[in-house]
Design a protein around this motif. Structure first.
Motif, PDB file in Angstrom:
ATOM      1  N   ASN A  94       0.827  -1.308   0.127  1.00  0.00           N
ATOM      2  CA  ASN A  94      -0.077  -0.005  -0.131  1.00  0.00           C
ATOM      3  C   ASN A  94       0.887   1.288   0.226  1.00  0.00           C
ATOM      4  OD1 ASN A  94      -2.481  -1.715   0.048  1.00  0.00           O
ATOM      5  ND2 ASN A  94      -2.577  -1.363   2.249  1.00  0.00           N
ATOM      6  N   ASN A  95       2.095   1.307   0.676  1.00  0.00           N
ATOM      7  CA  ASN A  95       2.689   2.469   0.710  1.00  0.00           C
ATOM      8  C   ASN A  95       3.936   2.258  -0.503  1.00  0.00           C
ATOM      9  OD1 ASN A  95       2.192   4.101   3.170  1.00  0.00           O
ATOM     10  ND2 ASN A  95       1.988   2.231   3.798  1.00  0.00           N
ATOM     11  N   LYS A  96       3.936   1.315  -1.120  1.00  0.00           N
ATOM     12  CA  LYS A  96       4.784   1.155  -2.337  1.00  0.00           C
ATOM     13  C   LYS A  96       6.248   1.459  -1.979  1.00  0.00           C
ATOM     14  CE  LYS A  96       1.659   2.615  -5.587  1.00  0.00           C
ATOM     15  NZ  LYS A  96       0.298   2.431  -4.521  1.00  0.00           N
ATOM     16  N   ILE A  97       6.643   0.350  -0.592  1.00  0.00           N
ATOM     17  CA  ILE A  97       8.214   0.575  -0.200  1.00  0.00           C
ATOM     18  C   ILE A  97       8.509  -1.017  -0.144  1.00  0.00           C
ATOM     19  CG2 ILE A  97       7.963   2.672   0.951  1.00  0.00           C
ATOM     20  CD1 ILE A  97       7.032   1.219   3.457  1.00  0.00           C
ATOM     21  N   ARG A  98       9.869  -1.066   0.006  1.00  0.00           N
ATOM     22  CA  ARG A  98      10.532  -2.214  -0.190  1.00  0.00           C
ATOM     23  C   ARG A  98      11.322  -2.676   1.038  1.00  0.00           C
ATOM     24  NH1 ARG A  98      14.309  -2.194  -4.663  1.00  0.00           N
ATOM     25  NH2 ARG A  98      15.016  -4.437  -3.923  1.00  0.00           N
ATOM     26  N   ARG A  99      11.489  -1.637   1.967  1.00  0.00           N
ATOM     27  CA  ARG A  99      12.114  -1.833   3.306  1.00  0.00           C
ATOM     28  C   ARG A  99      11.250  -1.136   4.598  1.00  0.00           C
ATOM     29  NH1 ARG A  99      15.877   0.058  -1.025  1.00  0.00           N
ATOM     30  NH2 ARG A  99      17.383  -1.529  -1.066  1.00  0.00           N
ATOM     31  N   LEU A 100      11.152  -1.864   5.424  1.00  0.00           N
ATOM     32  CA  LEU A 100      10.283  -1.258   6.544  1.00  0.00           C
ATOM     33  C   LEU A 100      10.953  -1.549   7.989  1.00  0.00           C
ATOM     34  CD1 LEU A 100       6.950  -0.386   6.712  1.00  0.00           C
ATOM     35  CD2 LEU A 100       6.604  -2.786   6.811  1.00  0.00           C
ATOM     36  N   PRO A 101      11.234  -0.313   8.545  1.00  0.00           N
ATOM     37  CA  PRO A 101      11.631  -0.796   9.927  1.00  0.00           C
ATOM     38  C   PRO A 101      10.587  -1.352  10.889  1.00  0.00           C
ATOM     39  CG  PRO A 101      12.150   1.548   9.179  1.00  0.00           C
ATOM     40  CD  PRO A 101      11.232   1.014   8.218  1.00  0.00           C
ATOM     41  N   VAL A 102      11.015  -2.068  11.963  1.00  0.00           N
ATOM     42  CA  VAL A 102      10.380  -2.938  12.629  1.00  0.00           C
ATOM     43  C   VAL A 102      10.239  -2.270  14.009  1.00  0.00           C
ATOM     44  CG1 VAL A 102       9.637  -5.235  13.629  1.00  0.00           C
ATOM     45  CG2 VAL A 102      10.400  -4.964  11.245  1.00  0.00           C
ATOM     46  N   VAL A 103       9.408  -1.952  14.732  1.00  0.00           N
ATOM     47  CA  VAL A 103       9.544  -1.296  16.036  1.00  0.00           C
ATOM     48  C   VAL A 103       8.968  -2.028  16.978  1.00  0.00           C
ATOM     49  CG1 VAL A 103       9.922   0.859  14.907  1.00  0.00           C
ATOM     50  CG2 VAL A 103       7.604   0.474  15.564  1.00  0.00           C
ATOM     51  N   SER A 104       9.215  -1.862  18.495  1.00  0.00           N
ATOM     52  CA  SER A 104       8.485  -2.330  19.387  1.00  0.00           C
ATOM     53  C   SER A 104       7.349  -1.425  19.796  1.00  0.00           C
ATOM     54  CB  SER A 104       9.511  -2.441  20.676  1.00  0.00           C
ATOM     55  OG  SER A 104      10.104  -1.258  20.878  1.00  0.00           O
ATOM     56  N   ALA A 105       6.624  -1.692  20.794  1.00  0.00           N
ATOM     57  CA  ALA A 105       5.379  -1.095  21.342  1.00  0.00           C
ATOM     58  C   ALA A 105       5.710   0.338  21.578  1.00  0.00           C
ATOM     59  CB  ALA A 105       4.602  -1.619  22.489  1.00  0.00           C
ATOM     60  N   ASP A 106       6.905   0.657  22.208  1.00  0.00           N
ATOM     61  CA  ASP A 106       7.266   2.070  22.599  1.00  0.00           C
ATOM     62  C   ASP A 106       7.973   3.009  21.477  1.00  0.00           C
ATOM     63  OD1 ASP A 106       9.566   0.795  22.483  1.00  0.00           O
ATOM     64  OD2 ASP A 106      10.386   1.203  24.553  1.00  0.00           O
ATOM     65  N   GLY A 107       7.864   2.235  20.253  1.00  0.00           N
ATOM     66  CA  GLY A 107       8.433   2.853  19.207  1.00  0.00           C
ATOM     67  C   GLY A 107      10.101   2.970  18.761  1.00  0.00           C
ATOM     68  N   ALA A 108      10.613   1.962  19.578  1.00  0.00           N
ATOM     69  CA  ALA A 108      12.293   1.759  19.562  1.00  0.00           C
ATOM     70  C   ALA A 108      12.462   0.781  18.208  1.00  0.00           C
ATOM     71  CB  ALA A 108      12.618   1.234  21.019  1.00  0.00           C
ATOM     72  N   LEU A 109      13.296   1.015  17.599  1.00  0.00           N
ATOM     73  CA  LEU A 109      13.936   0.230  16.807  1.00  0.00           C
ATOM     74  C   LEU A 109      14.064  -1.012  17.087  1.00  0.00           C
ATOM     75  CD1 LEU A 109      14.455   0.263  13.540  1.00  0.00           C
ATOM     76  CD2 LEU A 109      16.833   0.761  14.056  1.00  0.00           C
ATOM     77  N   TYR A 110      13.445  -2.105  16.248  1.00  0.00           N
ATOM     78  CA  TYR A 110      13.873  -3.673  16.738  1.00  0.00           C
ATOM     79  C   TYR A 110      14.372  -4.306  15.596  1.00  0.00           C
ATOM     80  CZ  TYR A 110      12.930  -8.230  17.917  1.00  0.00           C
ATOM     81  OH  TYR A 110      12.972  -9.919  18.006  1.00  0.00           O
ATOM     82  N   GLY A 111      14.086  -3.738  14.325  1.00  0.00           N
ATOM     83  CA  GLY A 111      14.934  -4.583  13.451  1.00  0.00           C
ATOM     84  C   GLY A 111      14.316  -3.956  12.062  1.00  0.00           C
ATOM     85  N   ILE A 112      14.432  -4.731  10.933  1.00  0.00           N
ATOM     86  CA  ILE A 112      14.031  -4.008   9.621  1.00  0.00           C
ATOM     87  C   ILE A 112      13.641  -5.519   8.727  1.00  0.00           C
ATOM     88  CG2 ILE A 112      16.407  -4.176   8.367  1.00  0.00           C
ATOM     89  CD1 ILE A 112      15.322  -1.543   7.139  1.00  0.00           C
ATOM     90  N   VAL A 113      12.525  -5.355   8.016  1.00  0.00           N
ATOM     91  CA  VAL A 113      12.240  -6.389   7.008  1.00  0.00           C
ATOM     92  C   VAL A 113      12.189  -5.831   5.593  1.00  0.00           C
ATOM     93  CG1 VAL A 113       9.731  -5.753   7.255  1.00  0.00           C
ATOM     94  CG2 VAL A 113      10.670  -8.232   6.577  1.00  0.00           C
ATOM     95  N   THR A 114      12.681  -6.564   4.851  1.00  0.00           N
ATOM     96  CA  THR A 114      13.092  -6.133   3.275  1.00  0.00           C
ATOM     97  C   THR A 114      11.984  -6.722   2.282  1.00  0.00           C
ATOM     98  OG1 THR A 114      14.923  -7.364   2.693  1.00  0.00           O
ATOM     99  CG2 THR A 114      15.183  -5.047   3.869  1.00  0.00           C
ATOM    100  N   ALA A 115      11.724  -6.601   1.319  1.00  0.00           N
ATOM    101  CA  ALA A 115      11.460  -7.292   0.273  1.00  0.00           C
ATOM    102  C   ALA A 115      11.974  -8.560  -0.045  1.00  0.00           C
ATOM    103  CB  ALA A 115      11.122  -6.503  -1.068  1.00  0.00           C
ATOM    104  N   ASP A 116      13.597  -8.367  -0.111  1.00  0.00           N
ATOM    105  CA  ASP A 116      14.443  -9.490  -0.321  1.00  0.00           C
ATOM    106  C   ASP A 116      14.039 -10.396   0.782  1.00  0.00           C
ATOM    107  OD1 ASP A 116      15.220  -8.043  -2.418  1.00  0.00           O
ATOM    108  OD2 ASP A 116      17.272  -7.571  -1.482  1.00  0.00           O
TER     109      ASP A 116
END
Length: 149
Positions: free
Chosen positions: A98-120
């Protein structure tokens, strides 16, 4: 399956004031196509944007401008679209589509960076799952043939 089960937790990050050559060097050193721009709040990395290799090429190199005058904050896509680490795989795919993006940061409930998921990452996971399913399809008649002699 929660997306945190298939995301990369070794996220390459920088501050908004990092120069574009510094960002490119991070990409080269870590063999990645993106760097997440973060701000620190109470020892938590909060994603505020993302710079991709494509951003660098399209916004500086292709225009033949001096990369030294730009920072990650200048080129980053912001606000960053992210997904909660407990969100599902399909929900994450829809968000990316829906956002036409291939990379997406993954965050915890408090907004802290947890990881990243990519189309690859997703293609790799789906290919592995399909491969295992293909093995089951191929082996099932063989197994049945042995059992029903």
């Amino acid at each position: 399956m929660p997306i945190m089960e298939c995301c990369n937790i070794g996220v390459v990050c920088c501050d908004a004031d990092a120069s574009i050559p510094q960002v490119a060097e991070l990409m080269r050193r870590h063999h990645v196509g993106d760097v997440v721009v973060v701000e620190y709040q109470d020892d938590k990395r909060i994603p505020v944007g993302i710079v991709t290799d494509r951003d660098i090429v399209m916004e500086t190199v292709a225009l033949q401008v001096d990369t030294e005058v730009f920072t990650a904050g200048d080129l980053m896509s912001a606000p960053v679209v992210s997904v909660q680490k407990d969100d599902g795989f399909i929900e994450t795919l829809r968000l990316m589509r829906n956002n036409k993006i291939r990379r997406l940061p993954v965050v915890s409930a408090d907004g802290a960076l947890y990881g990243i998921v990519t189309a690859d990452d997703i293609v790799r996971l789906l290919a592995m799952e399909l491969s295992m399913m293909t093995s089951a399809i191929v082996e099932q008649p063989i197994r049945e043939g042995r059992l029903r002699k």
